[in-house]
Motif scaffolding. Structure first.
Motif, PDB file in Angstrom:
ATOM      1  N   TYR A   1       0.855  -1.181   0.000  1.00  0.00           N
ATOM      2  CA  TYR A   1       0.000   0.000   0.000  1.00  0.00           C
ATOM      3  C   TYR A   1       0.893   1.234   0.000  1.00  0.00           C
ATOM      4  CZ  TYR A   1      -3.275  -3.551   1.630  1.00  0.00           C
ATOM      5  OH  TYR A   1      -4.016  -4.698   1.767  1.00  0.00           O
ATOM      6  N   SER A   2       0.691   2.114  -0.967  1.00  0.00           N
ATOM      7  CA  SER A   2       1.559   3.275  -1.087  1.00  0.00           C
ATOM      8  C   SER A   2       1.082   4.434  -0.221  1.00  0.00           C
ATOM      9  CB  SER A   2       1.649   3.720  -2.547  1.00  0.00           C
ATOM     10  OG  SER A   2       0.399   4.216  -2.994  1.00  0.00           O
ATOM     11  N   ILE A   3       2.025   5.298   0.156  1.00  0.00           N
ATOM     12  CA  ILE A   3       1.756   6.520   0.894  1.00  0.00           C
ATOM     13  C   ILE A   3       2.103   7.689  -0.011  1.00  0.00           C
ATOM     14  CG2 ILE A   3       2.301   7.886   2.952  1.00  0.00           C
ATOM     15  CD1 ILE A   3       3.169   5.341   4.321  1.00  0.00           C
ATOM     16  N   GLN A   4       1.165   8.586  -0.197  1.00  0.00           N
ATOM     17  CA  GLN A   4       1.399   9.722  -1.071  1.00  0.00           C
ATOM     18  C   GLN A   4       2.456  10.667  -0.487  1.00  0.00           C
ATOM     19  OE1 GLN A   4      -0.183  10.395  -4.263  1.00  0.00           O
ATOM     20  NE2 GLN A   4      -0.364   8.218  -3.857  1.00  0.00           N
ATOM     21  N   PRO A   5       3.303  11.271  -1.346  1.00  0.00           N
ATOM     22  CA  PRO A   5       4.304  12.220  -0.846  1.00  0.00           C
ATOM     23  C   PRO A   5       3.701  13.345  -0.010  1.00  0.00           C
ATOM     24  CG  PRO A   5       4.788  11.635  -3.121  1.00  0.00           C
ATOM     25  CD  PRO A   5       3.451  11.018  -2.791  1.00  0.00           C
ATOM     26  N   GLU A   6       2.512  13.827  -0.378  1.00  0.00           N
ATOM     27  CA  GLU A   6       1.913  14.916   0.385  1.00  0.00           C
ATOM     28  C   GLU A   6       1.586  14.510   1.817  1.00  0.00           C
ATOM     29  OE1 GLU A   6      -2.241  15.722  -1.156  1.00  0.00           O
ATOM     30  OE2 GLU A   6      -1.585  14.165  -2.521  1.00  0.00           O
ATOM     31  N   ASP A   7       1.561  13.209   2.091  1.00  0.00           N
ATOM     32  CA  ASP A   7       1.305  12.741   3.444  1.00  0.00           C
ATOM     33  C   ASP A   7       2.583  12.529   4.244  1.00  0.00           C
ATOM     34  OD1 ASP A   7      -1.468  12.728   3.067  1.00  0.00           O
ATOM     35  OD2 ASP A   7      -1.398  10.751   2.132  1.00  0.00           O
ATOM     36  N   TYR A   8       3.663  12.045   3.602  1.00  0.00           N
ATOM     37  CA  TYR A   8       4.892  11.834   4.367  1.00  0.00           C
ATOM     38  C   TYR A   8       5.795  13.069   4.361  1.00  0.00           C
ATOM     39  CZ  TYR A   8       7.530  10.669   0.032  1.00  0.00           C
ATOM     40  OH  TYR A   8       8.124  10.684  -1.205  1.00  0.00           O
ATOM     41  N   ILE A   9       5.481  14.079   3.541  1.00  0.00           N
ATOM     42  CA  ILE A   9       6.206  15.343   3.561  1.00  0.00           C
ATOM     43  C   ILE A   9       5.432  16.324   4.443  1.00  0.00           C
ATOM     44  CG2 ILE A   9       7.058  17.294   2.213  1.00  0.00           C
ATOM     45  CD1 ILE A   9       7.204  15.419  -0.200  1.00  0.00           C
ATOM     46  N   GLY A  10       6.079  16.800   5.508  1.00  0.00           N
ATOM     47  CA  GLY A  10       5.409  17.693   6.431  1.00  0.00           C
ATOM     48  C   GLY A  10       5.777  19.149   6.197  1.00  0.00           C
TER      49      GLY A  10
END
Length: 464
Positions: A340-349
């Protein structure tokens, strides 16, 4: 949300966990990306929102403070409730009517804790007077248990009297034991929530009082004791957050739910591995606690070093990592053979000196082998907590019900799901099963609300 052990006040011996008290700290100061957080004045390097968002103004007649709220559409499935949020993906909550007076309270639905509580009118702390409070003396159905307890929340405790009364949510009326808080620390000041509805596993950490879902199951209020979560992403503006009791919303995922058995007491499941740009981190013997009440992903420091070594341009900053703000690295978590992938906008704060601070934190929460997996991941999947079969299930999250060849897309893109060593219909591992989800395919009705375009950090919206 995970928390410190409960303090014995009146013969109640238990160790309850709830919100995990974590704050992102880097050289530029505190970054407002977790709950509970301490709100500090904004600086140039402390930018939690990179673009204007649209919020709906939510009004409540007795609220005396202001909060920015993204109000979700009303679900069409039975025994379901909208999940509103604070507009920055920090906290998600549902409206629950408490007591015979049916006082509306905004409660975080927390799979990290089996206990539940609300702010009580006997609390005179500033955090209580700025939130909705519940008056137990005005409820004709309230029964006191003549006991109390306290839960530690980072900077202080929340102290409560225990009693029984009716909570109404998702077309269910449930009478069970919960806390009416009479002392609350300042950690909750900056959150719109008025308390917690605990959806943790029963008897976790010594908690022996029947939980909300214990009572739901004993009264056979649902055909099956499952709870499904779809968390909204504020930047996408879909207003499609919801919680489903007893059923699952098939419009929210790709059609398959892959299940993995949990351990005995918590929603903790084996983590196969994590991938960065299709390269395995090569983790072994790891588990993940799936917690709707935790904003971030907290992982053991050694695992964090291995993960961020594969993200180009990453550098450590204490327990945090600074990554390029324009990173396009693909992150995938693998459970039961499904990635399951995590979008960059979620792991980039938020932006910081040298880049952006990641919302994946190198912090040892529960030992060297346990990851605390919160909303940063859960926004990318539809999650099912199965109380009957003691398992957690995931399906690739859909936004606007659009899917193309396994990669979900629309005007707002969410997670991709890829196959591991098994097909999407059969997950490997002795502790896992995969099933095609059942339930109504009804789409959500489209609600129309008042909205106003503005930046998140400069304006708060009136709730009173």
């Amino acid at each position: 949300m995970r928390f410190s052990p409960c303090l014995l006040l009146a013969g109640l011996s238990t160790g309850v966990h709830a919100f995990y008290p974590w704050e992102l700290k880097v050289e530029t100061g505190l970054l407002r990306r977790f709950m509970p957080w301490t709100l500090l004045p904004s600086t140039e390097d402390d930018i939690s929102a990179k673009k204007p968002l649209t919020f709906d103004i939510k009004k409540a007649s007795v609220r005396r403070d202001t909060y920015s709220i993204v109000e979700a559409n009303t679900p069409t499935l039975p025994n379901s409730a909208p999940l509103d949020q604070d507009g920055m993906d920090y906290s998600y909550f549902a409206v629950v009517q408490v007591g015979s007076q049916k006082e509306e309270m905004w409660l975080a639905l927390d799979t990290g804790s089996p206990s539940s509580w609300v702010f009580g009118t006997s609390c005179t702390d500033s955090v209580c007077t700025s939130h909705h409070t519940w008056n137990k003396s005005e409820s004709s159905s309230y029964y006191s248990n003549s006991s109390s307890y306290s839960i530690g929340y980072g900077s202080g405790d929340v102290k409560m009297d225990l009693g029984q009364d009716i909570w109404s949510v998702a077309d269910m009326d449930v009478t069970f034991t919960f806390g009416s808080a009479f002392s609350v620390n300042e950690s909750f000041t900056n959150y719109p929530i008025d308390g917690i509805l605990g959806l943790g596993r029963s008897h976790a950490d010594g908690w022996t009082i029947p939980s909300f879902m214990d009572v739901v199951a004993s009264k056979a209020l649902l055909g099956s004791n499952v709870v499904g979560f779809s968390l909204s992403r504020a930047a996408d503006d879909p207003k499609d957050g919801e919680v489903n009791f007893g059923t699952i919303d098939t419009t929210k995922f790709d059609g398959n739910i892959s299940y993995t058995a949990t351990n005995q007491d918590t929603w903790t499941i084996p983590l196969d591995d994590v991938y960065v740009n299709d390269q395995a981190v090569n983790l072994t013997g790891k588990s993940a606690t799936i917690d709707t009440g935790t904003t971030y992903i907290l992982i053991p420091p050694a695992d964090a070093a291995s993960l961020f070594a594969l993200i180009p341009g990453s550098s450590p900053s204490g327990e945090n990592y600074i990554i390029p703000c324009n990173s396009t690295a693909t992150l995938e978590f693998e459970f039961s053979g499904i990635k399951y992938s995590i979008q960059p906008e979620d792991y980039i704060g938020a932006s910081s000196t040298g880049g952006c601070v990641s919302t994946i934190v190198g912090h040892d929460s529960f030992g060297n082998n346990t990851w605390l997996v919160g909303d940063v991941f859960l926004k990318n999947v539809y999650t099912v907590f199965d109380f009957d079969n003691v398992q957690v299930g995931f399906g690739g999250r859909l936004v606007n019900s659009t899917s193309v060849n396994g990669t979900f897309s629309s005007s707002n893109t969410t997670a991709a799901v890829t196959e591991g060593s098994t097909s999407a219909a059969t997950a490997s591992g002795s502790a896992s099963t995969t099933a095609v989800a059942t339930g109504s395919a009804s789409h959500l009705s489209l609600g129309v609300g008042s909205s106003l375009l503005m930046t998140v950090l400069s304006v708060l919206f009136l709730r009173a």
